[in-house]
Design a protein around this motif. Structure first.
Motif, PDB file in Angstrom:
ATOM      1  N   TYR B 253      37.813 -12.311   4.755  1.00 28.78           N
ATOM      2  CA  TYR B 253      36.570 -12.139   5.502  1.00 28.78           C
ATOM      3  C   TYR B 253      36.368 -10.641   5.678  1.00 28.78           C
ATOM      4  CZ  TYR B 253      33.349 -11.812   9.375  1.00 28.78           C
ATOM      5  OH  TYR B 253      32.289 -11.468  10.162  1.00 28.78           O
ATOM      6  N   LEU B 254      35.260 -10.147   5.175  1.00 31.90           N
ATOM      7  CA  LEU B 254      35.035  -8.701   5.221  1.00 31.90           C
ATOM      8  C   LEU B 254      33.707  -8.388   5.893  1.00 31.90           C
ATOM      9  CD1 LEU B 254      36.073  -7.385   1.698  1.00 31.90           C
ATOM     10  CD2 LEU B 254      37.270  -7.064   3.845  1.00 31.90           C
ATOM     11  N   ILE B 255      33.692  -7.315   6.610  1.00 33.15           N
ATOM     12  CA  ILE B 255      32.445  -6.779   7.165  1.00 33.15           C
ATOM     13  C   ILE B 255      32.231  -5.446   6.451  1.00 33.15           C
ATOM     14  CG2 ILE B 255      31.284  -5.968   9.238  1.00 33.15           C
ATOM     15  CD1 ILE B 255      33.261  -7.790  10.798  1.00 33.15           C
ATOM     16  N   ALA B 256      31.203  -5.395   5.611  1.00 31.46           N
ATOM     17  CA  ALA B 256      30.978  -4.201   4.801  1.00 31.46           C
ATOM     18  C   ALA B 256      29.767  -3.438   5.316  1.00 31.46           C
ATOM     19  CB  ALA B 256      30.760  -4.586   3.348  1.00 31.46           C
ATOM     20  N   GLN B 257      29.918  -2.159   5.434  1.00 33.36           N
ATOM     21  CA  GLN B 257      28.837  -1.306   5.922  1.00 33.36           C
ATOM     22  C   GLN B 257      28.159  -0.631   4.730  1.00 33.36           C
ATOM     23  OE1 GLN B 257      28.302  -1.049   9.344  1.00 33.36           O
ATOM     24  NE2 GLN B 257      26.432   0.044   8.936  1.00 33.36           N
ATOM     25  N   ASN B 258      26.871  -0.897   4.558  1.00 32.88           N
ATOM     26  CA  ASN B 258      26.122  -0.305   3.452  1.00 32.88           C
ATOM     27  C   ASN B 258      25.181   0.780   3.959  1.00 32.88           C
ATOM     28  OD1 ASN B 258      26.940  -1.955   1.173  1.00 32.88           O
ATOM     29  ND2 ASN B 258      25.916  -3.617   2.259  1.00 32.88           N
ATOM     30  N   GLN B 259      24.970   1.768   3.131  1.00 30.95           N
ATOM     31  CA  GLN B 259      24.015   2.815   3.470  1.00 30.95           C
ATOM     32  C   GLN B 259      22.973   2.898   2.360  1.00 30.95           C
ATOM     33  OE1 GLN B 259      24.753   6.965   2.627  1.00 30.95           O
ATOM     34  NE2 GLN B 259      24.561   7.409   4.797  1.00 30.95           N
ATOM     35  N   SER B 260      21.715   2.893   2.721  1.00 28.76           N
ATOM     36  CA  SER B 260      20.645   3.054   1.744  1.00 28.76           C
ATOM     37  C   SER B 260      19.857   4.310   2.092  1.00 28.76           C
ATOM     38  CB  SER B 260      19.689   1.864   1.768  1.00 28.76           C
ATOM     39  OG  SER B 260      20.353   0.712   1.349  1.00 28.76           O
ATOM     40  N   SER B 261      19.714   5.193   1.139  1.00 23.13           N
ATOM     41  CA  SER B 261      18.817   6.326   1.345  1.00 23.13           C
ATOM     42  C   SER B 261      17.605   6.093   0.461  1.00 23.13           C
ATOM     43  CB  SER B 261      19.515   7.635   1.011  1.00 23.13           C
ATOM     44  OG  SER B 261      19.961   7.615  -0.306  1.00 23.13           O
ATOM     45  N   PHE B 262      16.450   6.295   1.039  1.00 22.87           N
ATOM     46  CA  PHE B 262      15.215   5.840   0.431  1.00 22.87           C
ATOM     47  C   PHE B 262      14.193   6.968   0.480  1.00 22.87           C
ATOM     48  CE2 PHE B 262      11.089   3.875   1.450  1.00 22.87           C
ATOM     49  CZ  PHE B 262      10.904   3.111   0.318  1.00 22.87           C
ATOM     50  N   THR B 263      13.655   7.300  -0.651  1.00 20.54           N
ATOM     51  CA  THR B 263      12.591   8.304  -0.688  1.00 20.54           C
ATOM     52  C   THR B 263      11.417   7.726  -1.455  1.00 20.54           C
ATOM     53  OG1 THR B 263      14.217  10.056  -0.724  1.00 20.54           O
ATOM     54  CG2 THR B 263      11.991  10.657  -1.343  1.00 20.54           C
ATOM     55  N   SER B 264      10.287   7.607  -0.777  1.00 24.14           N
ATOM     56  CA  SER B 264       9.095   7.067  -1.421  1.00 24.14           C
ATOM     57  C   SER B 264       8.000   8.136  -1.378  1.00 24.14           C
ATOM     58  CB  SER B 264       8.639   5.823  -0.677  1.00 24.14           C
ATOM     59  OG  SER B 264       7.335   5.488  -1.064  1.00 24.14           O
ATOM     60  N   ILE B 265       7.374   8.362  -2.497  1.00 21.06           N
ATOM     61  CA  ILE B 265       6.282   9.338  -2.534  1.00 21.06           C
ATOM     62  C   ILE B 265       5.016   8.620  -3.000  1.00 21.06           C
ATOM     63  CG2 ILE B 265       5.441  11.480  -3.558  1.00 21.06           C
ATOM     64  CD1 ILE B 265       8.399  12.209  -4.047  1.00 21.06           C
ATOM     65  N   LYS B 266       3.996   8.640  -2.158  1.00 21.93           N
ATOM     66  CA  LYS B 266       2.729   8.003  -2.526  1.00 21.93           C
ATOM     67  C   LYS B 266       1.617   9.028  -2.387  1.00 21.93           C
ATOM     68  CE  LYS B 266       4.042   3.359  -1.370  1.00 21.93           C
ATOM     69  NZ  LYS B 266       4.072   2.342  -0.347  1.00 21.93           N
ATOM     70  N   SER B 267       0.692   8.986  -3.304  1.00 23.51           N
ATOM     71  CA  SER B 267      -0.419   9.950  -3.249  1.00 23.51           C
ATOM     72  C   SER B 267      -1.690   9.237  -2.808  1.00 23.51           C
ATOM     73  CB  SER B 267      -0.611  10.587  -4.614  1.00 23.51           C
ATOM     74  OG  SER B 267      -0.944   9.604  -5.551  1.00 23.51           O
ATOM     75  N   GLU B 268      -2.491   9.935  -2.049  1.00 17.68           N
ATOM     76  CA  GLU B 268      -3.772   9.402  -1.591  1.00 17.68           C
ATOM     77  C   GLU B 268      -4.850  10.448  -1.845  1.00 17.68           C
ATOM     78  OE1 GLU B 268      -3.354   8.531   2.483  1.00 17.68           O
ATOM     79  OE2 GLU B 268      -1.972   6.858   2.144  1.00 17.68           O
ATOM     80  N   ARG B 269      -5.939   9.997  -2.382  1.00 23.38           N
ATOM     81  CA  ARG B 269      -7.040  10.900  -2.670  1.00 23.38           C
ATOM     82  C   ARG B 269      -8.135  10.663  -1.639  1.00 23.38           C
ATOM     83  NH1 ARG B 269      -8.526  15.620  -4.839  1.00 23.38           N
ATOM     84  NH2 ARG B 269     -10.680  15.600  -5.544  1.00 23.38           N
ATOM     85  N   THR B 270      -8.496  11.691  -0.932  1.00 26.19           N
ATOM     86  CA  THR B 270      -9.550  11.577   0.074  1.00 26.19           C
ATOM     87  C   THR B 270     -10.755  12.386  -0.410  1.00 26.19           C
ATOM     88  OG1 THR B 270      -7.843  11.528   1.743  1.00 26.19           O
ATOM     89  CG2 THR B 270     -10.079  11.872   2.515  1.00 26.19           C
ATOM     90  N   GLU B 271     -11.900  11.706  -0.488  1.00 25.14           N
ATOM     91  CA  GLU B 271     -13.108  12.418  -0.940  1.00 25.14           C
ATOM     92  C   GLU B 271     -14.203  12.245   0.100  1.00 25.14           C
ATOM     93  OE1 GLU B 271     -14.292  11.410  -4.857  1.00 25.14           O
ATOM     94  OE2 GLU B 271     -12.728  12.631  -5.765  1.00 25.14           O
ATOM     95  N   VAL B 272     -14.830  13.295   0.436  1.00 32.32           N
ATOM     96  CA  VAL B 272     -15.969  13.266   1.369  1.00 32.32           C
ATOM     97  C   VAL B 272     -17.077  14.129   0.799  1.00 32.32           C
ATOM     98  CG1 VAL B 272     -14.604  12.887   3.452  1.00 32.32           C
ATOM     99  CG2 VAL B 272     -15.008  15.213   2.651  1.00 32.32           C
ATOM    100  N   GLU B 273     -18.293  13.898   1.327  1.00 30.13           N
ATOM    101  CA  GLU B 273     -19.416  14.768   0.968  1.00 30.13           C
ATOM    102  C   GLU B 273     -19.287  16.044   1.781  1.00 30.13           C
ATOM    103  OE1 GLU B 273     -22.184  14.669  -1.059  1.00 30.13           O
ATOM    104  OE2 GLU B 273     -21.234  12.968  -2.088  1.00 30.13           O
ATOM    105  N   GLY B 274     -19.351  17.149   1.118  1.00 31.81           N
ATOM    106  CA  GLY B 274     -19.225  18.398   1.858  1.00 31.81           C
ATOM    107  C   GLY B 274     -19.750  19.567   1.042  1.00 31.81           C
ATOM    108  N   THR B 275     -19.594  20.717   1.568  1.00 30.76           N
ATOM    109  CA  THR B 275     -20.070  21.927   0.905  1.00 30.76           C
ATOM    110  C   THR B 275     -19.126  22.289  -0.227  1.00 30.76           C
ATOM    111  OG1 THR B 275     -20.958  22.692   2.987  1.00 30.76           O
ATOM    112  CG2 THR B 275     -20.679  24.343   1.263  1.00 30.76           C
ATOM    113  N   THR B 276     -19.694  22.380  -1.369  1.00 37.37           N
ATOM    114  CA  THR B 276     -18.854  22.732  -2.516  1.00 37.37           C
ATOM    115  C   THR B 276     -19.117  24.168  -2.984  1.00 37.37           C
ATOM    116  OG1 THR B 276     -20.534  21.787  -3.965  1.00 37.37           O
ATOM    117  CG2 THR B 276     -18.684  20.359  -3.354  1.00 37.37           C
ATOM    118  N   GLN B 277     -20.332  24.657  -2.701  1.00 40.27           N
ATOM    119  CA  GLN B 277     -20.652  26.021  -3.132  1.00 40.27           C
ATOM    120  C   GLN B 277     -21.464  26.736  -2.046  1.00 40.27           C
ATOM    121  OE1 GLN B 277     -22.580  25.031  -6.966  1.00 40.27           O
ATOM    122  NE2 GLN B 277     -21.244  26.578  -7.862  1.00 40.27           N
TER     123      GLN B 277
END
Lengths: 182, 425
Positions: B253-277
């Protein structure tokens, strides 16, 4: 009509009839789910097809503990969100939808259809959070993980979605719609 | 109004649960039928284990047979030795008789010599001629009055003593007590049978460290998982196949300790009407041009999460024991561990997903192959048949976390130390 267990065992044994039954019995429900998220029939059909491909690839790992449909539905939702991730989802909601913004010729006749139209016109992220939480029963922590937002943001978005829908309900009543819900 | 809204939401929820939409299932089937995976042949380990079991049984049978042959040989030697013992006792008795006869003969000679001095015409009697009848008076030192007249040419009589042709040196294991034959040594080495026990049970708490790890890296996900350490207890029941070889069944009977390191990268594009020039003409008039503008935001989630797995494992063991003073001294063994049960608590393997009811079923954990191990146990006698056992075991593990969407394979070595009690019976 095959039972879930027969379908799963048949698929694990590689029987084509079982795979076909999996499509015949659940495709229409998955299509409804996909339409709720993607809102376009062609995109929803593609999502359902992709969903089935993923199901086929992983059904041998299915362990009978869940009912089959919730598992299929979860994969379908994940697929729809994946499709949506490829598009631009504005995380800055556009603000409150006005009843007057819906063109006259598009105004539904029934109360529930009007609410459905209002739901479809919610800002994308509000609509996703609302669908995930209310329609599909996801917890805020799960929604946060799926959408890459924080749990508290998910709660805020759901509250705002409900506020908008309630406001819309008030406007509907003011414009003479009668609730069809008892 | 709020009630009205709640009613609508409730109705919407019910409708969503049972909603169906038209879809051409034939069309879907045509698109996906080519993706039906070839039936994965379930790895059939049965022939392998049958072969292994057969080989083990053959080894056990041959050891048993060898042991049996030794026992038969032992019995044969024992019988032989018992025969020798009887013959030796017989020899000893006859030797005593011979000495008595010699004493009697010497007494006769003395008497005859005395008589010769009276009657010198009598010839000297052969001192070696002993009448058969006199043997009955072996312990009588005086000559009877009516002693028979010794005939000059009477036949010489003596008992033939046939000493057995015993081996000069031979090692014989006796099942009986040592035989003591005073005055006679045939160079035999006699041993008592070792007081061997045939079975043992052992219980031992254990603790160990692991280098079990795996990684999953994709364009938006970097997931590392490793098993840090484990502790638990093991219970063994073993049986000696021969003097040295043993087999055992071990439940861990074993009690095992696990470690998970997790890196998630997600991109989001935000567009609005605004001054461009912003345009400034020669007169200093400022003119702005509006258009779609936006930015891409990258969200990176880093998390290090821990979960605990409770595992029950079953291990058949084959080992070899060295004895010192008829007590186990050191064992080396090999084992294979099967995972019978695993229950994880804490966070799900995939980072920030909680172990919600809906997700816990999505992840499965399994052992890819039985874990193979090598180890040793040293023993210290405690009291009666109890011993203190301590040792170490190294195991090679392969396992897998999987969901419908991703699979993480891990492999590595774990080292366990244990200290426990063993009873031989």
């Amino acid at each position: 009509m095959l039972s879930d267990l027969d379908i799963i065992n048949g698929c694990k044994e590689g029987r084509e009839s079982a795979y076909k039954a999996l499509i015949d019995q659940y495709a229409s429900r998955l299509m409804a789910t996909a339409l709720r998220y993607l809102r376009h029939k062609a995109a929803a059909e593609d999502a359902v097809q992709e969903c089935y491909i993923r199901v086929f690839q992983s059904i041998h790992k299915y362990d009978h503990k869940d009912q089959l449909y919730p598992w299929l539905n979860k994969i379908c939702v994940n697929q729809c969100l994946k499709e949506l991730r490829n598009k631009v989802i504005s995380m800055q909601p556009d603000g409150l939808l006005e009843v007057s913004e819906i063109p006259e010729n598009q105004m539904p006749e029934g109360y529930e259809d009007a609410m459905q139209l209002a739901l479809n016109n919610l800002p994308e992220v509000y609509r996703l959070v609302f669908n995930l939480n209310v329609a599909d029963g996801y917890a805020h922590a799960e929604i946060a993980a799926l959408l890459g937002i924080t749990e508290s943001t998910s709660r805020v978005y759901l509250t705002r979605a409900r506020t908008i829908l309630k406001s819309y309900l008030i406007k509907l009543n003011n414009t003479g719609y009668v609730s069809g819900v008892s | 109004m709020y009630q009205e809204y709640h009613d609508w939401e409730k109705a919407f929820k019910g409708q969503a649960a049972n909603e169906k939409a038209d879809i051409n299932t034939g069309n879907v089937w045509n698109h996906v039928k080519n993706h039906i995976p070839a039936v994965q042949r379930k790895r059939n380990w049965m022939p392998f284990w049958l072969l292994l079991s057969g080989a083990s049984m053959l080894v056990a049978a041959s050891l048993w047979r060898e042991n049996d042959q030794l026992r038969v040989h032992n019995n044969s030697l024992n019988n032989q030795l018992a025969g020798y013992k009887n013959r030796l006792l017989s020899c000893e008795k006859r030797q005593i008789n011979m000495e008595t006869h010699h004493a009697l003969a010497a007494s006769n000679v003395k008497t005859i010599e005395n008589t010769q001095s009276v009657n010198p015409t009598k010839e000297k009697i052969n001192t070696r001629s002993v009448p058969q009848a006199s043997a009955t008076n072996a312990f009588s030192t005086s000559l009877p009055k009516d002693a028979p007249t010794m005939q000059e040419n009477s036949p010489v009589y003596r008992d033939e003593v046939n000493l057995p042709s015993l081996p000069i040196t031979k090692t014989i294991c006796l099942l009986t007590d040592n035989i003591k034959i005073p005055g006679i040594s045939y160079g035999m080495k006699v041993f008592g049978k070792p007081n061997l026990k045939r079975n043992f049970v052992a219980i031992a708490p254990c603790f160990g460290v692991s280098s079990l790890r795996g990684s999953l890296i994709s364009k938006d996900l970097n997931w590392n998982s490793k098993n840090l350490y484990q502790w638990g207890a093991q219970f063994s029941f073993g049986k000696y196949l021969s003097r040295h070889w043993f087999t055992a069944l071990q439940l861990n009977y074993l009690i095992a300790q696990n470690q998970s390191s997790f890196t998630s990268i997600k991109s989001e594009r935000t567009e609005v009407e605004g001054t461009t020039q912003v345009l400034i003409d020669a007169n200093g008039n400022v003119k702005t041009i509006a258009g779609p503008t936006g930015a891409t935001t990258y969200h990176q989630i880093n998390a290090t999460l821990y979960n605990t797995a409770h595992q029950v494992l079953l291990s058949p063991v084959l080992g070899y024991t060295l004895f010192k003073r008829q007590q186990p001294f050191l064992s080396v063994f090999t084992s294979a561990q099967w995972l019978l049960f695993n229950q994880s608590s804490g966070k799900a393997p995939l980072g920030n997903q909680p172990l919600g009811k809906s997700l816990v079923e999505q992840w499965t954990y399994r052992q890819k192959l039985p874990s193979l191990g090598l180890g040793f146990t040293a023993y210290q006698p405690l009291y009666h048949n109890w011993q203190l056992g301590y040792g170490a075991q190294a195991l090679y593990h392969t396992d897998q976390f999987s969901s419908a969407e991703m699979i993480l394979n891990r492999q590595g070595v774990s080292m366990n130390l244990y200290l426990g009690l063993q009873n031989n019976f």
